[in-house]
Design a protein around this motif. Sequence first.
Motif, PDB file in Angstrom:
ATOM      1  N   ASP A  16       0.832  -1.202   0.000  1.00 36.96           N
ATOM      2  CA  ASP A  16       0.000   0.000   0.000  1.00 36.96           C
ATOM      3  C   ASP A  16       0.869   1.255   0.000  1.00 36.96           C
ATOM      4  O   ASP A  16       1.924   1.296   0.655  1.00 36.96           O
ATOM      5  N   LEU A  18       2.449   4.928   0.737  1.00 32.88           N
ATOM      6  CA  LEU A  18       2.620   5.783   1.904  1.00 32.88           C
ATOM      7  C   LEU A  18       2.517   7.259   1.544  1.00 32.88           C
ATOM      8  O   LEU A  18       2.510   8.104   2.433  1.00 32.88           O
ATOM      9  N   HIS A  78      -1.076   4.409   6.014  1.00 31.86           N
ATOM     10  CA  HIS A  78      -0.900   4.304   4.569  1.00 31.86           C
ATOM     11  C   HIS A  78      -2.194   4.714   3.886  1.00 31.86           C
ATOM     12  O   HIS A  78      -3.222   4.927   4.540  1.00 31.86           O
ATOM     13  N   ARG A  80      -5.111   3.805   0.862  1.00 31.32           N
ATOM     14  CA  ARG A  80      -5.683   2.613   0.264  1.00 31.32           C
ATOM     15  C   ARG A  80      -6.742   2.999  -0.753  1.00 31.32           C
ATOM     16  O   ARG A  80      -7.522   3.926  -0.552  1.00 31.32           O
ATOM     17  N   GLY A  94       3.593   0.350  -3.733  1.00 36.31           N
ATOM     18  CA  GLY A  94       3.575   1.444  -2.783  1.00 36.31           C
ATOM     19  C   GLY A  94       4.954   1.722  -2.210  1.00 36.31           C
ATOM     20  O   GLY A  94       5.847   0.879  -2.218  1.00 36.31           O
ATOM     21  N   THR A  96       7.914   2.122   0.356  1.00 34.19           N
ATOM     22  CA  THR A  96       8.306   1.374   1.541  1.00 34.19           C
ATOM     23  C   THR A  96       9.229   2.221   2.407  1.00 34.19           C
ATOM     24  O   THR A  96       9.741   3.265   1.990  1.00 34.19           O
TER      25      THR A  96
END
Length: 322
Positions: A16, A18, A78, A80, A94, A96
């Motif tokens: 997902d 950030l 995060h 979504r 997404g 990391t």
Amino acid sequence: MIEIRRLTPRKWEPSDPLVAYNNADGQVVIAGAMGRGNNSYYDRYGYKGSKEIVCIDCKEAGREVPVQLVDAKTRCKHFRHQAGEAPDGLRRYGETAEHLHGKRFIMDWARDQHHILPWSVEDEVWIPGVRLRSDVRATAASGRHLAFEVQRKPMDSKEWDHRHGGYQTAGIRDVWLWSPDVPDVVLDLPLTSVVLDMAYESLGVLVAKDSGRYRHPTAERYILSPTHYASAPLSEWSLSDAGSLVPPPGMAEFIGTSRNRPGWHNSTPIMRRWHGGHQTAGDAGGTADGRTQAVPEPHQLQSGTGSQRKCAAYRPGTGGAT
């Protein structure tokens, strides 16, 4: 000190995001810095507000897709997508914690460079004209704009053409910093597509072993598949006044020069790439600024094998090009 290390590709899974983009103020927003309640920033612009906070990946693909802030107890904050709105088939991943760390590392290094305006170094900069978001942007004293892409995920040729081509259209010099564990690294000019190894805090040139020595995969007559990288501490690298990567002196033997290639008569170090069926070359000279100069036509080179490719992005380990 230069060391040879092996590339260690691994399987990557979607995660997902950030970060997202706020259409209302043109800013990239970070999930971890956001909160809800008391008419917060997210309350005003988020999914239950004006829905101006949208997925960056979708926006770059031409879609405006609002995302929702998620604050789960077992995971960091995060964004979504709502059900059915995720960008299927885009192969996007997404951001990391490793990616965030890589960006901060490059930003600190760039600010210390003699030829870079330290106040110009920013992360997550949106470029509206070409629908791109730079991981790190900087400006050289010469006025040249730079973009550093800390690449911790695979990329297909369509995405490479969009992003690398977009930077060229915008007049921005782009440098791609690949993790050593990313599968299918895109092979380009030696100092345009390099390896950023956070474990060793080093930067490296992609290489392949040929005739008992390690050289950049474009340094010989045929393009090879990179298997290793020649690595040196990032502190030993610098940026020129034109904004090009300048490697430590010992790296020259891994980049290669034209005198090592049969049929190449210019004594200037040459770096080749294959793009759209055309062979191009850059004047290395420690700068690798991507200038095009005369090179032999493919028929002037000796007959190639399956390792000679004409493509926008060469994929190691696939036996062909994408």
